[in-house]
Design an enzyme around this catalytic site. Structure first.
Site, PDB file in Angstrom:
ATOM      1  N   GLY A 168       3.842   2.295   3.567  1.00 28.82           N
ATOM      2  CA  GLY A 168       2.513   2.881   3.532  1.00 28.82           C
ATOM      3  C   GLY A 168       2.509   4.339   3.921  1.00 28.82           C
ATOM      4  O   GLY A 168       1.440   4.950   4.028  1.00 28.82           O
ATOM      5  N   ASP A 169       3.692   4.908   4.134  1.00 27.51           N
ATOM      6  CA  ASP A 169       3.809   6.328   4.482  1.00 27.51           C
ATOM      7  C   ASP A 169       5.154   6.813   3.956  1.00 27.51           C
ATOM      8  O   ASP A 169       5.735   6.186   3.074  1.00 27.51           O
ATOM      9  CB  ASP A 169       3.664   6.521   5.991  1.00 27.51           C
ATOM     10  CG  ASP A 169       3.030   7.859   6.363  1.00 27.51           C
ATOM     11  OD1 ASP A 169       3.480   8.890   5.823  1.00 27.51           O
ATOM     12  OD2 ASP A 169       2.097   7.882   7.176  1.00 27.51           O
ATOM     13  N   ASP A 170       5.665   7.913   4.483  1.00 23.17           N
ATOM     14  CA  ASP A 170       6.915   8.474   3.977  1.00 23.17           C
ATOM     15  C   ASP A 170       8.065   7.477   4.131  1.00 23.17           C
ATOM     16  O   ASP A 170       8.201   6.825   5.165  1.00 23.17           O
ATOM     17  CB  ASP A 170       7.259   9.754   4.737  1.00 23.17           C
ATOM     18  CG  ASP A 170       6.156  10.797   4.653  1.00 23.17           C
ATOM     19  OD1 ASP A 170       5.562  10.945   3.568  1.00 23.17           O
ATOM     20  OD2 ASP A 170       5.884  11.453   5.678  1.00 23.17           O
TER      21      ASP A 170
ATOM     22  N   SER B  48       6.279   4.422  -2.436  1.00 21.31           N
ATOM     23  CA  SER B  48       5.290   4.858  -1.449  1.00 21.31           C
ATOM     24  C   SER B  48       4.153   5.585  -2.165  1.00 21.31           C
ATOM     25  O   SER B  48       4.161   6.810  -2.275  1.00 21.31           O
ATOM     26  CB  SER B  48       5.930   5.780  -0.408  1.00 21.31           C
ATOM     27  OG  SER B  48       4.965   6.191   0.543  1.00 21.31           O
TER      28      SER B  48
END
Length: 490
Positions: free
Chosen positions: A271-273, A304
């Site tokens: 959900g992020d990098d 992502s």
């Protein structure tokens, strides 16, 4: 023609890459079952024995099973005391061959526990470490000194599930066992503004040397998954990280003020990098002054949709230098490489080299911004201007893209030394503005569609962008085959 061929093999390439990761990552354990008596065991531990062979930087002379310390793998009984007792027992062997804690098949509910030096945590194939949702079992610790506060808000933070500080020679590995953070509990509290402290991470090792993390599946972390900080000589290999793509701040692997790091053969849905390199936040990071440097990233596969495949920053106030990324595959991600910084960060991002990226379904292939407005407080120094220089991207194929690049430096302090070569981008639909560039300077060659004017086109005969040919220290790290025997009655 080349782009069409690349498109047709993209999904096959991604699947093949994933299978290759599973087949060739460091240390896939083999299990050989033998009917024999376990040496030194009492009568209750006679019978069939499993011999596990695995690859690690160091083997251990002393071993124990979590079950030996009263562990119960039913998914409901707390094993916090068992984990802590096991690590404490094995710590006595740190100077006499080291200790290994074997986590057998089962669902082992636990609160946070810390590791020790000359230590291996090994998860069996069917072992699952489950993070408890009882917040009373999560100690509150001080914020990192290079951040000055928690990431989720002012004040302290919850301890990470698996942690440790001032350690040497720590191995976290297994036969693709699982660590499940049960993050939905934490994500709901975060979205509802019901957290008093910053969420803990799955794995965080601080002020440590010789860290090896391999052959595990990490699920549903409350926030970041793997966070080595103020540490050196680190290998992360053969790791699968899975989190819902809209889960908050579930970064995959975040080296933070770390030197000599090797990340390879990892598959991350986040959900992020997927990988974010950091080194402290504004005045706190400047004061701490510890850079992230000499970092290798290779054979990474990333999904992502809201973030980057590889991010540099935004917390980079100790500096980031000498990052080498190659053979990167991504699908459905916001940006391929993202450099994030802002006035007040100070320090530098320089000598960044990326080559051989295959990207499918991206918002931006390249993204740089000097206007990432996120500060720990209002005490940052507006004269602390970050330097971004020496950024090289080459051999990139990307398709189903919205925009080739969004490159935004800082007025009167442009990002310099940018080199982009041998890049082909195909768009979802024709773009009136394929490149957006402001306050940047550099060169380009062999780029389709042509790069923006500030990246001077050197023509078809130009040399490709540089990629270092020397070998970093972490490439010299060698692994050995280790053996662990356990009674199946344990």
């Amino acid at each position: 023609m080349e782009l069409q061929r690349s498109r047709s093999i993209s999904l096959t390439l991604i699947l093949a890459t994933w299978l290759l990761l599973m087949a060739t990552s460091i240390g896939p354990a083999e299990c050989i079952r033998r009917k024999r008596q376990y040496p030194g065991a009492d009568e209750s531990r006679k019978g069939e024995v499993s011999t596990f062979k695995y690859t690690a930087a160091n083997c251990r002379a002393h071993t124990a099973s979590l079950a030996d310390f009263g562990g119960v793998g039913d998914g409901a009984t707390s094993n916090t005391a068992a984990f802590r007792a096991a690590v404490s027992h094995l710590s006595q062997f740190s100077s006499s061959g080291g200790g290994m804690l074997f986590v057998p098949a089962g669902r082992w509910l636990t609160g946070p526990f810390n590791l020790t030096s000359s230590f291996t945590l090994f998860l069996d194939r069917d072992a699952v470490i489950l993070a408890t949702q009882d917040t009373s079992e999560w100690p509150i610790i001080e914020p990192l000194p290079s951040y000055g506060r928690g990431r989720d808000g002012p004040g302290g933070r919850y301890s990470s599930l698996i942690g440790g500080s001032n350690l040497t020679d720590v191995i976290i590995t297994g036969n693709n066992g699982t660590i499940d953070g049960q993050g939905e509990f934490w994500w709901s509290k975060f979205h509802g503004n019901k957290l008093k402290y910053t969420r803990g991470y799955l794995i965080e090792l601080m002020h440590s040397n010789q860290i090896f993390i391999s052959n595990l599946t990490l699920l549903n972390s409350p926030a970041w998954n793997i966070h080595p900080v103020y540490s050196s000589n680190i290998v992360v290999s053969g790791i699968t990280i899975l989190a819902p793509v809209h889960s908050p701040n579930t970064d995959g692997i975040n080296p933070d003020s770390c030197s000599n790091v090797r990340i390879e053969d990892c598959y991350i849905v986040s959900g992020d990098d997927c990988v974010a390199i950091k080194s402290g936040w504004d005045e706190y990071g400047i004061s701490y002054g510890m850079p992230s440097q000499h970092i290798i990233i290779r054979r990474l596969t990333c999904i992502s949709p809201t973030s980057a495949v590889i991010a540099l920053g935004s917390e980079m106030s100790g500096g980031i230098q000498d990052v080498r990324a190659e053979d990167i595959t991504a699908i459905d991600s916001e940006s391929g490489v993202r450099i994030k910084t802002a006035v007040g960060r100070g320090a530098y991002v320089k000598d960044i080299y990326v080559r051989r990226m295959n990207l499918n379904t991206m918002k931006w292939v390249f993204w740089m911004t000097g206007n990432y407005k996120s500060h720990p407080d209002d005490k940052y120094d507006p004269s602390a201007i970050p330097v971004v220089d020496g950024i090289s991207y080459s051999e990139v194929v990307a398709y189903n893209v919205t925009m080739a690049a969004r490159l935004e430096g800082i007025p009167n302090a442009p990002f310099t030394g940018i080199c982009i070569s041998n890049v082909t981008v195909e768009f979802v639909k024709p773009s009136k503005l394929p490149w957006y560039c402001t306050d940047v300077k550099g060169v380009s060659s062999g780029v389709t569609p042509a790069a923006c004017a500030p990246l001077l086109d050197e023509g078809a005969g130009a040399a490709p962008c540089p990629f270092p040919s020397d070998t970093l220290p972490m490439d010299a790290v060698e692994f050995q085959q280790c053996t662990y025997m356990k009674s199946n009655d344990a």
